[in-house]
Scaffold this active site. Sequence first.
Site, PDB file in Angstrom:
ATOM      1  N   MET A 185      54.427 -50.979  25.350  1.00  0.00           N
ATOM      2  CA  MET A 185      55.225 -51.689  24.360  1.00  0.00           C
ATOM      3  C   MET A 185      55.705 -50.730  23.263  1.00  0.00           C
ATOM      4  SD  MET A 185      56.677 -54.409  23.586  1.00  0.00           S
ATOM      5  CE  MET A 185      56.076 -56.021  24.078  1.00  0.00           C
ATOM      6  N   LYS A 195      17.369 -60.899   6.298  1.00  0.00           N
ATOM      7  CA  LYS A 195      16.182 -60.855   7.150  1.00  0.00           C
ATOM      8  C   LYS A 195      14.995 -61.601   6.539  1.00  0.00           C
ATOM      9  CE  LYS A 195      13.640 -57.622  10.040  1.00  0.00           C
ATOM     10  NZ  LYS A 195      13.433 -56.211  10.402  1.00  0.00           N
ATOM     11  N   GLU A 250      30.045 -55.503  19.805  1.00  0.00           N
ATOM     12  CA  GLU A 250      30.127 -56.768  19.075  1.00  0.00           C
ATOM     13  C   GLU A 250      31.539 -57.343  19.022  1.00  0.00           C
ATOM     14  OE1 GLU A 250      28.514 -54.118  17.986  1.00  0.00           O
ATOM     15  OE2 GLU A 250      26.441 -54.698  17.513  1.00  0.00           O
ATOM     16  N   PHE A 283      19.653 -49.536   4.250  1.00  0.00           N
ATOM     17  CA  PHE A 283      20.025 -49.163   5.606  1.00  0.00           C
ATOM     18  C   PHE A 283      20.740 -50.324   6.302  1.00  0.00           C
ATOM     19  CE2 PHE A 283      18.862 -48.863  10.192  1.00  0.00           C
ATOM     20  CZ  PHE A 283      19.688 -47.788  10.495  1.00  0.00           C
ATOM     21  N   GLN A 284      21.887 -50.035   6.873  1.00  0.00           N
ATOM     22  CA  GLN A 284      22.722 -51.014   7.574  1.00  0.00           C
ATOM     23  C   GLN A 284      23.139 -52.188   6.701  1.00  0.00           C
ATOM     24  OE1 GLN A 284      20.871 -51.846  11.439  1.00  0.00           O
ATOM     25  NE2 GLN A 284      22.074 -50.143  12.269  1.00  0.00           N
TER      26      GLN A 284
HETATM   27  C1  LIG Z   1      44.098 -52.619  18.340  1.00  0.00           C
HETATM   28  C2  LIG Z   1      45.547 -52.325  18.437  1.00  0.00           C
HETATM   29  N1  LIG Z   1      46.002 -51.066  18.253  1.00  0.00           N
HETATM   30  C3  LIG Z   1      47.316 -50.801  18.363  1.00  0.00           C
HETATM   31  C4  LIG Z   1      48.216 -51.788  18.639  1.00  0.00           C
HETATM   32  C5  LIG Z   1      49.719 -51.477  18.744  1.00  0.00           C
HETATM   33  N2  LIG Z   1      50.149 -51.719  20.114  1.00  0.00           N
HETATM   34  C6  LIG Z   1      50.761 -52.859  20.479  1.00  0.00           C
HETATM   35  S1  LIG Z   1      51.094 -52.933  22.106  1.00  0.00           S
HETATM   36  C7  LIG Z   1      50.471 -51.392  22.354  1.00  0.00           C
HETATM   37  C8  LIG Z   1      50.469 -50.763  23.708  1.00  0.00           C
HETATM   38  C9  LIG Z   1      49.546 -51.441  24.643  1.00  0.00           C
HETATM   39  O1  LIG Z   1      49.404 -50.620  25.772  1.00  0.00           O
HETATM   40  P1  LIG Z   1      48.905 -51.210  27.138  1.00  0.00           P
HETATM   41  O2  LIG Z   1      47.613 -51.915  26.954  1.00  0.00           O
HETATM   42  O3  LIG Z   1      48.909 -50.132  28.160  1.00  0.00           O
HETATM   43  O4  LIG Z   1      49.982 -52.328  27.455  1.00  0.00           O
HETATM   44  P2  LIG Z   1      51.509 -52.181  27.944  1.00  0.00           P
HETATM   45  O5  LIG Z   1      52.361 -52.398  26.756  1.00  0.00           O
HETATM   46  O6  LIG Z   1      51.671 -50.827  28.525  1.00  0.00           O
HETATM   47  O7  LIG Z   1      51.661 -53.272  28.941  1.00  0.00           O
HETATM   48  C10 LIG Z   1      50.004 -50.856  21.147  1.00  0.00           C
HETATM   49  C11 LIG Z   1      49.428 -49.513  21.015  1.00  0.00           C
HETATM   50  C12 LIG Z   1      47.702 -53.089  18.788  1.00  0.00           C
HETATM   51  N3  LIG Z   1      48.481 -54.127  19.026  1.00  0.00           N
HETATM   52  N4  LIG Z   1      46.374 -53.330  18.716  1.00  0.00           N
END
Ligand SMILES: Cc1ncc(C[n+]2csc(CCOP(=O)(O)OP(=O)(O)O)c2C)c(N)n1
Lengths: 573, 194
Positions: free
Chosen positions: A479, A161, A49, A111-112
């Site tokens: 990042m 529902k 979803e 439920f749900q």
């Molecule tokens: C749902 C979620 N969880 C954690 C983060 C923290 N976060 C920001 S960038 C990142 C790394 C992303 O990794 P990747 O998709 O491999 O991208 P890259 O930076 O390596 O290009 C994380 C864990 C986030 N922004 N969103």
Amino acid sequence: MRITGAQALVKSLEMQGVDVVFGLPGGAILPVYDPIIDSPIRHILVRHEQGAGHMAEGYAQATNKPGVAIVTSGPAATNIVTALADAYMDSIPIVVITGQVATTSIGTDAFQEADTTGITMSITKHNWLIKDASEIPQVVKEAFHVATTGRPGPVLIDLPKDVSNQMMDWYWPESVDLPGYKPNTKGHPRSIAAAAKLIKEAKRPVFYIGGGVIRSGGSEALKVLVDKCNMPVVTTLMGRGAFPDDHPLCLGMPGMHGTYTAITAMQKSDLLITLGARFDDRVTGKVSGFAPDAKIIHVDIDPAELGKVRRADVPIVGDVKLVIEELIEALDKGEVGEMAFSITQEWHDQLKSWQEQFPLRYEEDPKDGSLKPQYVVECLSKLAPEGTILASGVGQHQMWGSQYWHFNDANTWINSGGLGTMGFAIPAAIGAKVGRPDKMVWAVDGDGCFQMTAQELVTASAERIPVKIALLNNAYLGMVRQWQEMFYEQRYSEVYLSPDLPDYVKWAEAMGCVAFRVETPEDVIPTIEKANQINDRSVVIEFRTDWREKVFPMVPSGATNDEVVLGPMFEGR
Amino acid sequence: MTNTPPNLIPMSMPGGKSATEIGYHVLSVLVENKAGVLARVAQLFSRRGYNIYSLAVAPTDDERFSRLTVVVDLESVTLEQITKQLHKLINVIKITEIDPRESVQQELLLAIVAADTQSRSQIMELAGIFGAKVIDVGLERLTLALADTPDRLDDFTDLIKVFGIIEVQRTGRVALTKLARPSNRGGMNKGKAS
Ligand SMILES: Cc1ncc(C[n+]2csc(CCOP(=O)(O)OP(=O)(O)O)c2C)c(N)n1
Ligand SMILES: [Mg+2]
């Protein structure tokens, strides 16, 4: 005409002009899925979803029309919460319909059952729990009105529902009845005149352009205004494409990973003409040190944005597009019309010299033959047909996407700016392609992000929605790794993902996509060209990029925008 | 004059902190009388980190609307930001800031006070001075009710403390802008509509 609540819902969506919904059925929403069979509305069956929500967002961002998602109660409603929060942050109009347990069971931990309206209250512009089938057409009309007018945003309709099964007399309301909701769209004439005067007086002005310009459909008008004023423009992460990167007055993106010139232009400016932007902390850096000499014109449809972060000298509440048009007129009118523009040649020269000295730069011909992610994005951009849409995940790849892709049209950059939702790219790209089947849609994704929502490529294959994914596989949560390297003494904690677990090519093929792996710079262009030729299936190119690359420029968190770190390419200069 | 209770604090000297002090503002918020409205307002305050000092809700004479009277604590944000954010709630129709000096404000206090045969008459006398009513009588306790300004309720509470308060409850505040009347003391400064 006596029909069920469920039929009334589907009919209301038809009346509203909805042509596609993204969703996944379940117990509490079962009655609604029956009339969907007979409806001309296309239903796209998602695999999670969250994907339905992001697809609705992608659709909305590509088309400027509201996206619609339908899911069941409880876990399905909580699964779509992320997308609602994302749409709320980035002001994206989506309408989410959730099933709910029968009114007689609400509050019993049935439920749900989940308190969906309670959970989503702070991440929707408004939500409704329908208690009687006769409310359905009225609420649907109101929901679309609220989502798409004023500052756009997500809304949610929770439909129990028994209400879906209840009979009602069909009607279609003439109007909405929302006494507390009357967004202002026209700017106040006196403020417009005051803004025009400041624009004429400014010596070092900068147009600070945010996503609001795109939402309001104001980018054409903006071009006219900018050409008239001959003033430089920065486009924020949400505003990329609102003004063409190819235009000589475009300085690119400001903010934490913006171009040196965009950041510094704002910093040294004496007037920020802020259109549909909100002084986000990623743009301002340390607020107290942000653009210290600048007067502020701030135009926003949401009065609460004015003065929230930075006091405006001229605040204007209004639809950005209308206000731009009003500004264009005001610049020629009355006393202000007599005035000449004061922007100086020195300012133009200064900007040009910064651009020449400090462009975006990466190692273009690395001796070790490693594949640079920036190069990949550059090639993607160069080879993409005009008007191609680029969706993005969140991380380093997102910043490189924003920096190295040339955006020349509004609604062609679809990313998660405010919430920073990993996994956004793939479902958003699918939604965008559904909304704009005439356009090529690429997504730039990270390996971390890919693993969060890749299953929607099954949706893309099953529903014949061909999108293209450029997976920048750096084997890291890049990042986060960059922050640990720079700010945590290279103590890497839980950021390693592995380059080949999973095997992305096999995985993509298993989901019905054509898949390629690119490991050397030489293979980049031919593989992208191959991918661009494929129009009947989704394509995944896994690029094994140099994991050591970091995103620059960078304004470290908590620093002022005077402290731009340019990175290794500028060291020793 | 010998049976004046000890520790009688002059009424002009408020006992504790009162909401009329600078830093607090009273907002009168007209809302649609729809399910969940109170939750929306309360959630907005908590999510954005605004503090509610007190809150009173009641339907208006027009059953489609209710009125919330919210006393807000302005330590963290400006009143302007609060009203603007409140305005974004679809069910909020109108917000009026009520200036404490230009309004009438009342709260209701109920208090159960220890009242043995010795202290009972003193308590009754005090109640009389303040215009409080005795609304329930037990063998060793009295329940008093007083509707008045927040300051007066503070004073009253301080005074009856001496006898031993068993339980005390106060409602949130309700407020209305003062009526206009001919005055030679300069211009009227009504509650600011926003
Ligand atoms: C749902 C979620 N969880 C954690 C983060 C923290 N976060 C920001 S960038 C990142 C790394 C992303 O990794 P990747 O998709 O491999 O991208 P890259 O930076 O390596 O290009 C994380 C864990 C986030 N922004 N969103
Ligand atoms: Mg990565």
